[in-house]
Design an enzyme around this catalytic site. Structure first.
Site, PDB file in Angstrom:
ATOM      1  N   LYS A   1       0.781  -1.225  -0.149  1.00 29.98           N
ATOM      2  CA  LYS A   1      -0.015  -0.016   0.070  1.00 29.98           C
ATOM      3  C   LYS A   1       0.714   1.263   0.013  1.00 29.98           C
ATOM      4  O   LYS A   1       1.835   1.446   0.762  1.00 29.98           O
ATOM      5  CB  LYS A   1      -1.036   0.198   1.342  1.00 29.98           C
ATOM      6  CG  LYS A   1      -1.796   1.323   1.276  1.00 29.98           C
ATOM      7  CD  LYS A   1      -2.824   1.253   2.363  1.00 29.98           C
ATOM      8  CE  LYS A   1      -2.377   1.814   3.607  1.00 29.98           C
ATOM      9  NZ  LYS A   1      -2.201   3.342   3.565  1.00 29.98           N
TER      10      LYS A   1
ATOM     11  N   ASP B   1      -3.406   4.408  -1.897  1.00 27.86           N
ATOM     12  CA  ASP B   1      -4.366   4.744  -1.032  1.00 27.86           C
ATOM     13  C   ASP B   1      -4.263   6.379  -0.966  1.00 27.86           C
ATOM     14  O   ASP B   1      -3.799   7.066  -0.069  1.00 27.86           O
ATOM     15  CB  ASP B   1      -4.011   4.189   0.189  1.00 27.86           C
ATOM     16  CG  ASP B   1      -4.933   4.505   1.475  1.00 27.86           C
ATOM     17  OD1 ASP B   1      -6.113   5.127   1.133  1.00 27.86           O
ATOM     18  OD2 ASP B   1      -4.537   4.584   2.507  1.00 27.86           O
TER      19      ASP B   1
ATOM     20  N   LYS C   1      -7.357   8.375  -1.362  1.00 30.27           N
ATOM     21  CA  LYS C   1      -8.737   8.782  -0.934  1.00 30.27           C
ATOM     22  C   LYS C   1      -9.282  10.134  -1.494  1.00 30.27           C
ATOM     23  O   LYS C   1      -9.199  10.991  -1.051  1.00 30.27           O
ATOM     24  CB  LYS C   1      -8.472   8.960   0.698  1.00 30.27           C
ATOM     25  CG  LYS C   1      -8.218   7.724   1.512  1.00 30.27           C
ATOM     26  CD  LYS C   1      -8.037   7.926   2.751  1.00 30.27           C
ATOM     27  CE  LYS C   1      -7.856   6.924   3.685  1.00 30.27           C
ATOM     28  NZ  LYS C   1      -6.399   6.647   3.803  1.00 30.27           N
TER      29      LYS C   1
ATOM     30  N   ASP D   1     -13.762  14.854  -4.359  1.00 26.72           N
ATOM     31  CA  ASP D   1     -13.641  16.253  -5.231  1.00 26.72           C
ATOM     32  C   ASP D   1     -15.097  16.149  -5.952  1.00 26.72           C
ATOM     33  O   ASP D   1     -15.710  15.441  -6.020  1.00 26.72           O
ATOM     34  CB  ASP D   1     -12.493  16.585  -6.031  1.00 26.72           C
ATOM     35  CG  ASP D   1     -12.019  18.262  -6.320  1.00 26.72           C
ATOM     36  OD1 ASP D   1     -13.015  18.894  -6.577  1.00 26.72           O
ATOM     37  OD2 ASP D   1     -10.891  18.273  -6.175  1.00 26.72           O
TER      38      ASP D   1
ATOM     39  N   THR E   1     -11.796   5.709  10.542  1.00 25.19           N
ATOM     40  CA  THR E   1     -11.616   5.123  11.999  1.00 25.19           C
ATOM     41  C   THR E   1     -11.137   6.205  12.909  1.00 25.19           C
ATOM     42  O   THR E   1     -11.336   5.791  14.216  1.00 25.19           O
ATOM     43  CB  THR E   1     -10.928   3.994  12.064  1.00 25.19           C
ATOM     44  OG1 THR E   1      -9.406   4.107  11.532  1.00 25.19           O
ATOM     45  CG2 THR E   1     -11.348   2.635  11.432  1.00 25.19           C
TER      46      THR E   1
ATOM     47  N   ARG F   1       2.849  -0.716  10.679  1.00 24.96           N
ATOM     48  CA  ARG F   1       3.730  -0.922  11.898  1.00 24.96           C
ATOM     49  C   ARG F   1       4.336  -2.177  12.534  1.00 24.96           C
ATOM     50  O   ARG F   1       5.220  -2.489  12.722  1.00 24.96           O
ATOM     51  CB  ARG F   1       3.610   0.312  13.032  1.00 24.96           C
ATOM     52  CG  ARG F   1       4.044   1.600  12.494  1.00 24.96           C
ATOM     53  CD  ARG F   1       3.202   2.747  13.174  1.00 24.96           C
ATOM     54  NE  ARG F   1       1.527   2.831  13.047  1.00 24.96           N
ATOM     55  CZ  ARG F   1       0.671   3.355  13.852  1.00 24.96           C
ATOM     56  NH1 ARG F   1       1.508   4.385  14.428  1.00 24.96           N
ATOM     57  NH2 ARG F   1      -0.454   3.043  13.537  1.00 24.96           N
TER      58      ARG F   1
HETATM   59  O1  C5P Z   1       0.707   1.237  11.081  1.00 21.69           O
HETATM   60  P1  C5P Z   1      -0.492   0.570  11.040  1.00 21.69           P
HETATM   61  O2  C5P Z   1      -0.809  -0.869  10.959  1.00 21.69           O
HETATM   62  O3  C5P Z   1      -1.489   1.213  11.955  1.00 21.69           O
HETATM   63  O4  C5P Z   1      -1.196   1.203   9.650  1.00 21.69           O
HETATM   64  C1  C5P Z   1      -2.613   1.107   9.179  1.00 21.69           C
HETATM   65  C2  C5P Z   1      -2.582   1.841   7.780  1.00 21.69           C
HETATM   66  O5  C5P Z   1      -3.868   1.813   7.211  1.00 21.69           O
HETATM   67  C3  C5P Z   1      -2.076   3.245   7.587  1.00 21.69           C
HETATM   68  O6  C5P Z   1      -1.166   3.322   6.547  1.00 21.69           O
HETATM   69  C4  C5P Z   1      -3.130   3.927   7.646  1.00 21.69           C
HETATM   70  O7  C5P Z   1      -3.073   5.346   7.243  1.00 21.69           O
HETATM   71  C5  C5P Z   1      -4.080   3.111   7.149  1.00 21.69           C
HETATM   72  N1  C5P Z   1      -5.626   3.388   7.399  1.00 21.69           N
HETATM   73  C6  C5P Z   1      -6.161   3.311   8.550  1.00 21.69           C
HETATM   74  N2  C5P Z   1      -7.388   3.436   8.880  1.00 21.69           N
HETATM   75  C7  C5P Z   1      -8.419   3.891   7.904  1.00 21.69           C
HETATM   76  C8  C5P Z   1      -7.783   4.066   6.679  1.00 21.69           C
HETATM   77  C9  C5P Z   1      -6.412   3.563   6.433  1.00 21.69           C
HETATM   78  O8  C5P Z   1      -5.423   3.025   9.557  1.00 21.69           O
HETATM   79  N3  C5P Z   1      -9.578   4.052   8.155  1.00 21.69           N
END
Ligand code: C5P
Length: 233
Positions: A32, A59, A61, A64, A119, A211
Site C-alpha cells: 500500500k 491509497d 482517498k 472532489d 476510523t 507498523r
Molecule cells: O501502522 P498501521 O498498521 O496502523 O497502519 C495502518 C495503515 O492503514 C496506515 O497506512 C493508515 O493510514 C491506514 N488506514 C487506517 N485506517 C483507515 C484507513 C486507512 O489505519 N480507516
C-alpha cells in the site's frame, strides 16, 4: 481475488521504501502506497514498485467534484495500480465518475474501494463537526450501500464492520481492513484492533498492516506470521 496481506509502506522516501522491500527476497508482498510516500516520491515510486512485480493499493482517498475525480482516476489507472480508493462522502455521482475514469481503453481497471467513515472519526466528532446525527454504524452501512450502488468493488472499514458490510452488500463485496495487531503487539494509535486470525474469522478480504510489520525487528518474519494467520488454512 482477495485474502491477502497488504503492507502499508508508510515511509517518507523512495530509498527507505525500496530498502524495506529488498528484505523480502523471493517474495512480492502486496504494497500500500499512501499519501506520505506518494507526495514525497511521486508517480515514479509506483512505477518502480510495480516493475519489481508487486501488486499496489494506491491509497490516496480522492474526494472532489465528479469531473475532477474522473480525470485524476484516469491518471492513476495509467500507473497500472491494482487497487485505489476514494471517499464515499463524495456521493454516488462522484463514485460513478471515478469508475468511468478508472476504466482503461481495453475495458480493464484497478479495483475501486470507498472509505466510509475514517476510523479516526467517532460518533461525537461526526455529530459535532459533520452534523450527522445517525448512529455511526448506520452511516457506515449507508455509505457502503452507496458504494455498491455506484458499482464499486468494496470498502475500507474496521475489521469489526466487515461482517455487517458483507451481510448488506454481499459476500463478494470486498472489505479491506486496517487496524490489525498481533495479540502480543503494541496497539499504538489504533483504537479498535483485531488480530490477523480474528480478521480472517470475521471475513475480511484484505488486511492492511503497517507498523506491526514495518517496525518489527524482523519484518519478513512478521509478514509471514500475518500470512500464516490470515491467509493459510
Ligand atoms: O501502522 P498501521 O498498521 O496502523 O497502519 C495502518 C495503515 O492503514 C496506515 O497506512 C493508515 O493510514 C491506514 N488506514 C487506517 N485506517 C483507515 C484507513 C486507512 O489505519 N480507516
Amino acid at each position: 481475488m482477495g485474502k491477502d496481506v497488504i503492507i502499508a509502506c508508510d515511509f517518507d522516501s523512495k530509498e527507505k521504501t525500496l530498502a524495506f522491500l529488498d528484505l523480502f527476497t523471493g517474495r512480492k508482498p502486496y504494497v500500500k502506497i499512501g499519501m506520505e510516500l506518494f507526495y514525497a516520491a511521486g508517480p515514479d515510486i509506483v512505477r518502480g514498485i510495480k516493475a519489481r512485480g508487486h501488486q499496489i493499493f494506491l491509497d490516496l482517498k480522492l474526494h472532489d467534484i465528479p469531473n475532477t475525480v474522473k480525470k485524476a482516476m484516469a491518471v492513476l489507472s495509467s500507473l497500472d495500480v491494482d487497487m485505489c480508493n476514494l471517499h464515499a462522502a463524495g456521493t454516488v455521482p462522484m463514485m460513478r465518475a471515478a469508475l468511468e475514469g478508472l476504466t482503461r481503453p481495453d475495458g480493464t481497471r484497478p479495483l475501486l474501494i470507498a472509505v466510509t467513515q475514517l476510523t479516526s472519526t467517532d460518533q461525537q466528532t461526526m455529530e459535532r463537526d459533520l452534523l450527522i446525527n445517525e448512529p455511526i454504524e448506520n452511516v457506515v452501512a449507508h455509505y457502503a450501500r452507496n458504494a455498491k450502488e455506484a458499482g464499486l468493488d468494496g470498502v475500507v472499514c474496521s475489521p469489526r464492520e466487515a461482517a455487517r458490510v458483507h451481510e448488506l452488500c454481499g459476500a463478494d463485496f470486498l472489505t479491506v481492513t486496517p487496524g490489525v495487531r498481533f495479540a502480543d503487539g503494541d496497539v499504538g494509535d489504533q483504537k479498535r484492533v483485531m488480530t490477523p486470525a480474528e480478521a480472517k474469522k470475521i471475513g475480511s478480504d484484505y488486511i492492511v498492516v503497517g507498523r506491526p510489520i514495518t517496525a518489527a525487528p524482523d519484518p519478513v518474519e512478521a509478514y509471514e506470521r500475518c500470512v500464516r494467520d490470515f491467509v493459510s488454512e
